[in-house]
Design a protein around this motif. Sequence first.
Motif, PDB file in Angstrom:
ATOM      1  N   ILE A 131       0.884  -0.861  -0.071  1.00  0.00           N
ATOM      2  CA  ILE A 131       0.187  -0.311   0.040  1.00  0.00           C
ATOM      3  C   ILE A 131       0.712   0.894   0.099  1.00  0.00           C
ATOM      4  O   ILE A 131       0.723   2.723  -0.846  1.00  0.00           O
ATOM      5  N   ASP A 132       2.472   0.953   1.207  1.00  0.00           N
ATOM      6  CA  ASP A 132       3.043   2.275   0.872  1.00  0.00           C
ATOM      7  C   ASP A 132       3.564   2.441  -0.144  1.00  0.00           C
ATOM      8  O   ASP A 132       3.916   3.356  -1.219  1.00  0.00           O
ATOM      9  N   LEU A 133       3.561   1.390  -1.189  1.00  0.00           N
ATOM     10  CA  LEU A 133       4.412   1.911  -2.450  1.00  0.00           C
ATOM     11  C   LEU A 133       3.722   1.890  -4.119  1.00  0.00           C
ATOM     12  O   LEU A 133       4.060   3.421  -4.376  1.00  0.00           O
ATOM     13  N   ALA A 134       2.234   1.761  -3.628  1.00  0.00           N
ATOM     14  CA  ALA A 134       0.718   1.843  -4.288  1.00  0.00           C
ATOM     15  C   ALA A 134       0.896   3.687  -4.609  1.00  0.00           C
ATOM     16  O   ALA A 134      -0.123   4.303  -4.331  1.00  0.00           O
ATOM     17  N   ALA A 135       1.515   4.169  -2.691  1.00  0.00           N
ATOM     18  CA  ALA A 135       0.412   5.196  -1.995  1.00  0.00           C
ATOM     19  C   ALA A 135       0.072   6.072  -3.778  1.00  0.00           C
ATOM     20  O   ALA A 135      -1.174   6.524  -3.106  1.00  0.00           O
ATOM     21  N   ASP A 136       1.303   7.397  -4.110  1.00  0.00           N
ATOM     22  CA  ASP A 136       0.276   8.296  -4.549  1.00  0.00           C
ATOM     23  C   ASP A 136      -0.771   7.641  -5.543  1.00  0.00           C
ATOM     24  O   ASP A 136      -1.415   8.421  -6.301  1.00  0.00           O
ATOM     25  N   GLY A 137      -0.644   6.282  -6.376  1.00  0.00           N
ATOM     26  CA  GLY A 137      -2.032   6.161  -7.169  1.00  0.00           C
ATOM     27  C   GLY A 137      -3.099   6.109  -7.112  1.00  0.00           C
ATOM     28  O   GLY A 137      -4.341   5.427  -7.484  1.00  0.00           O
ATOM     29  N   VAL A 138      -2.886   5.511  -4.937  1.00  0.00           N
ATOM     30  CA  VAL A 138      -4.607   5.272  -4.378  1.00  0.00           C
ATOM     31  C   VAL A 138      -4.888   6.213  -3.713  1.00  0.00           C
ATOM     32  O   VAL A 138      -5.626   5.671  -2.826  1.00  0.00           O
ATOM     33  N   ARG A 139      -4.235   6.920  -3.671  1.00  0.00           N
ATOM     34  CA  ARG A 139      -4.589   8.353  -2.811  1.00  0.00           C
ATOM     35  C   ARG A 139      -5.984   8.727  -3.002  1.00  0.00           C
ATOM     36  O   ARG A 139      -6.632   8.775  -1.561  1.00  0.00           O
ATOM     37  N   GLY A 140      -7.060   8.642  -3.765  1.00  0.00           N
ATOM     38  CA  GLY A 140      -8.508   8.841  -4.180  1.00  0.00           C
ATOM     39  C   GLY A 140      -9.082   7.547  -3.328  1.00  0.00           C
ATOM     40  O   GLY A 140     -10.377   7.487  -3.387  1.00  0.00           O
ATOM     41  N   ASN A 141      -8.738   6.341  -2.951  1.00  0.00           N
ATOM     42  CA  ASN A 141      -9.629   4.949  -2.636  1.00  0.00           C
ATOM     43  C   ASN A 141      -9.537   4.814  -1.382  1.00  0.00           C
ATOM     44  O   ASN A 141      -8.003   4.726  -0.898  1.00  0.00           O
ATOM     45  N   PRO A 142      -9.665   4.488   0.260  1.00  0.00           N
ATOM     46  CA  PRO A 142     -10.241   4.195   0.965  1.00  0.00           C
ATOM     47  C   PRO A 142      -9.020   2.737   0.462  1.00  0.00           C
ATOM     48  O   PRO A 142     -10.132   1.620   0.037  1.00  0.00           O
ATOM     49  N   ILE A 143      -8.802   2.024   1.753  1.00  0.00           N
ATOM     50  CA  ILE A 143      -8.570   0.606   1.300  1.00  0.00           C
ATOM     51  C   ILE A 143      -8.684  -0.247   2.762  1.00  0.00           C
ATOM     52  O   ILE A 143      -7.696   0.349   3.411  1.00  0.00           O
ATOM     53  N   THR A 144      -9.281  -0.981   2.406  1.00  0.00           N
ATOM     54  CA  THR A 144     -10.119  -1.691   3.742  1.00  0.00           C
ATOM     55  C   THR A 144      -8.549  -3.187   3.897  1.00  0.00           C
ATOM     56  O   THR A 144      -8.644  -3.738   2.816  1.00  0.00           O
ATOM     57  N   ILE A 145      -8.586  -3.424   5.200  1.00  0.00           N
ATOM     58  CA  ILE A 145      -7.797  -4.918   5.143  1.00  0.00           C
ATOM     59  C   ILE A 145      -7.733  -5.668   5.165  1.00  0.00           C
ATOM     60  O   ILE A 145      -8.557  -5.590   7.098  1.00  0.00           O
ATOM     61  N   GLU A 146      -8.590  -7.211   5.117  1.00  0.00           N
ATOM     62  CA  GLU A 146      -9.461  -7.588   6.033  1.00  0.00           C
ATOM     63  C   GLU A 146      -8.251  -9.105   5.941  1.00  0.00           C
ATOM     64  O   GLU A 146      -7.625  -9.633   4.858  1.00  0.00           O
ATOM     65  N   ILE A 147      -7.628  -9.531   6.716  1.00  0.00           N
ATOM     66  CA  ILE A 147      -6.837 -10.520   6.833  1.00  0.00           C
ATOM     67  C   ILE A 147      -7.074 -11.472   8.924  1.00  0.00           C
ATOM     68  O   ILE A 147      -7.164 -10.301   9.734  1.00  0.00           O
ATOM     69  N   ASN A 148      -6.572 -12.424   8.330  1.00  0.00           N
ATOM     70  CA  ASN A 148      -6.940 -13.399   9.701  1.00  0.00           C
ATOM     71  C   ASN A 148      -6.218 -12.913  11.139  1.00  0.00           C
ATOM     72  O   ASN A 148      -4.594 -12.505  10.572  1.00  0.00           O
TER      73      ASN A 148
END
Lengths: 232, 513
Positions: B369-386
């Motif tokens: 997510i850090d790596l993609a940061a500039d490209g995904v700024r406009g969309n909130p990201i939810t992490i689903e992980i056990n």
Amino acid sequence: MTEKPTALVIDDEPQIRKLLRILLEQEHYRALESDSGRHGLSEVALRRPDVVLLDLGLPDIDGLAVLERLREWSKVPVLVLSVRDGPEDKVSALDAGADDYVTKPFAATELLARLRAIQRRASVGAEEVRFEAGHLSIDFSSHTVTVDGHEVKLTATEYALLKLLALHAGKVVTQKQLLREVWGPNAEKQSQYLRVYMMHLRKKIETPEGPDRLLRTEPGIGYRLVIPPQKS
Amino acid sequence: MGERVSTSEKFDRSVTVAREYLIAIAFVAIVTALGLAIEPLIGHVPVALLYLLLVVALGMKLGRGPVLLVAVSSGLVWDFFFIPTRFSLHIVDIEDLMMLAMFFIVAMAMGHLTSRLRSSEMAERQRQRRTTALYELVHQAGLAPDLDAGLRAAISLTEKLFGVRASLLLSLPDHSLTAESHPASSFPLDEKEYEVAAWAFSHRQPAGKFTDNRPESVAMHLPLQADKDVMGVLSILPPPGTTFDFAERELLEAFALLIGTILEKDHLLQGFKHAEILEASERLERALLQSVSHELKTPLSAVRVGIDALAKEIVHSERIQTTLHEIHQALRRLHRVINNLLDMTRIESGVIHPKLDWCDTGELIQAAIDLAADGVRGNPITIEINKNLPIVKVDQALLEQCLCNLLLNAASNSQPGAKIIVRARVVHGQLILSVIDQGKGIPEADLSRIFEPFQRGVDAPAGGTGLGLAIVDGFVRAQGGRVAATNRLPRGAELTITIPVETLQADVLENLA
């Protein structure tokens, strides 16, 4: 105010040298240039710079060999600048004695932050008692760690890990070094320990999903405790 | 060691026992005739010496049974024809009786001793023949300039030594047996014999004539057993009526073993040469990539440093700062394109070798997510992980890049503000990472080919080289995994990476370290 620090740029590309000089001078460094490994080595010996920026692809001697020779007699902090971006390239530069690594092309802010980190590391004395970064603070004398003013209980291993990263704050610490210094020389390949303890450490000292994550992984290389920029 | 094991000796060896007995009787008859001729001159006692001489002479040539027959029959014939009373076994003189008894003892002892001498000499000769034969095989076949010449030599040597016809079937690279015999073979295998040869090959046991397996066959089939694999089958067709004794069987099996070893040696050598060529070409590709990468990235670095230095100098003009920011963004994009092209080249020239190490999946997702940061700024990201996800062994750098590309792809297909979900699971030793968006989804026709290079959706937004997903595919394949795309109801697409992984439950380690 003390004298300006001196930075030596060893790179065979004149354009890069010229522009780095401008950037460094903006940051109040005195910049020296060298276009080959041999000349660079003699410049380090003669002019005793405070920090060295070293390119790996030099025309006469490979940058790694320059590093190894340099480390035989000098402890000057070295930041490697290279287009080689594979984890194995970075690890071999760090193993050869580089203090940190920046891949080209890089952002000026990143380069300057790394430069500051390796210089600070070089000047840190053993008498340092407190460490602060963002919401985290460590008191080395009483072994206490607080996050946002609340004390956090860490196990001995977790504390040792955090302390090592904090002492090298801003600078990458290789996996091998972490394993060797925290678990002992026989554990150099036991990366699973490191993963699990870093997992625990993160849960304890990082605010979840915050943008101010302190412990960064450098895949295939190691970890870095990032110092968040000071909010003024 | 010029001595050859000749075929005539081979026939000597196969003189049958019955023939030896006939020879024994014939010689006794000849000596008896001779004795009758000279007896009037020398008397009957010295004739016994002639018989003893015969026992010794035949002892050197014949087997133990025939020699004993000579000893006994000579005694009886001497008694019958020579000792008075002649032409009867009756003996009158006590002296003659003693002589006869002595004769029996001496003849038996001599016969026994000489036949023992002969058999140990025969064993020695056989050993020497065996050594010579194996030496010849190593010399002619093992040290031949190429494998084909070696196999020809092996076949012809087998034929000459054993007086048989020979045929060679080799194993193919996929460990099956060839259908065609080696060209130097001197008899063709019919369907039935081929079947027996295949049996010997797959069971790693001799089969066919003279063996316990399918003895009704006309040929004998020996598997060419090497260190690990069976390298083929040696089939031999003996002339009708021939049998092989134990020593010959053993020698044949040693031949098969040696030919197998020669084949394996060649096989390993070929593999080694192939690996060497591959490594050299990979080194070249790497050097080429490194130099191209250097040439592309050096000017990019110069521009980047230049802009950053410029931005510090001119702080007062907003217009200039905006311009610099735009150049900056363009540069970033250029950098990404160059990296994509280099990665794609690396994938296509096969120089990607994943380095597996333990990895915390949560950490991996965060880093991507850090790596993609500039490209995904406009969309909130939810992490689903056990929470109890085990740590897994993967190449984290490669996988991080994959996940980053999937996130960038999801963001470019999403409206600003639309959620993106990253989900991680470990099921049956497989790490499953999915990125789910709420965009328009992928047209059915494109589902199967979005992972091919330069495939861009019909209505894909501007920007992007069409390499991002192809790189994901390449990196995931390099780790033995696969990537797939599906559409979700009511909307959106799900791109899933599945990689076989070694796992380690974190709590197992708690007590160790």
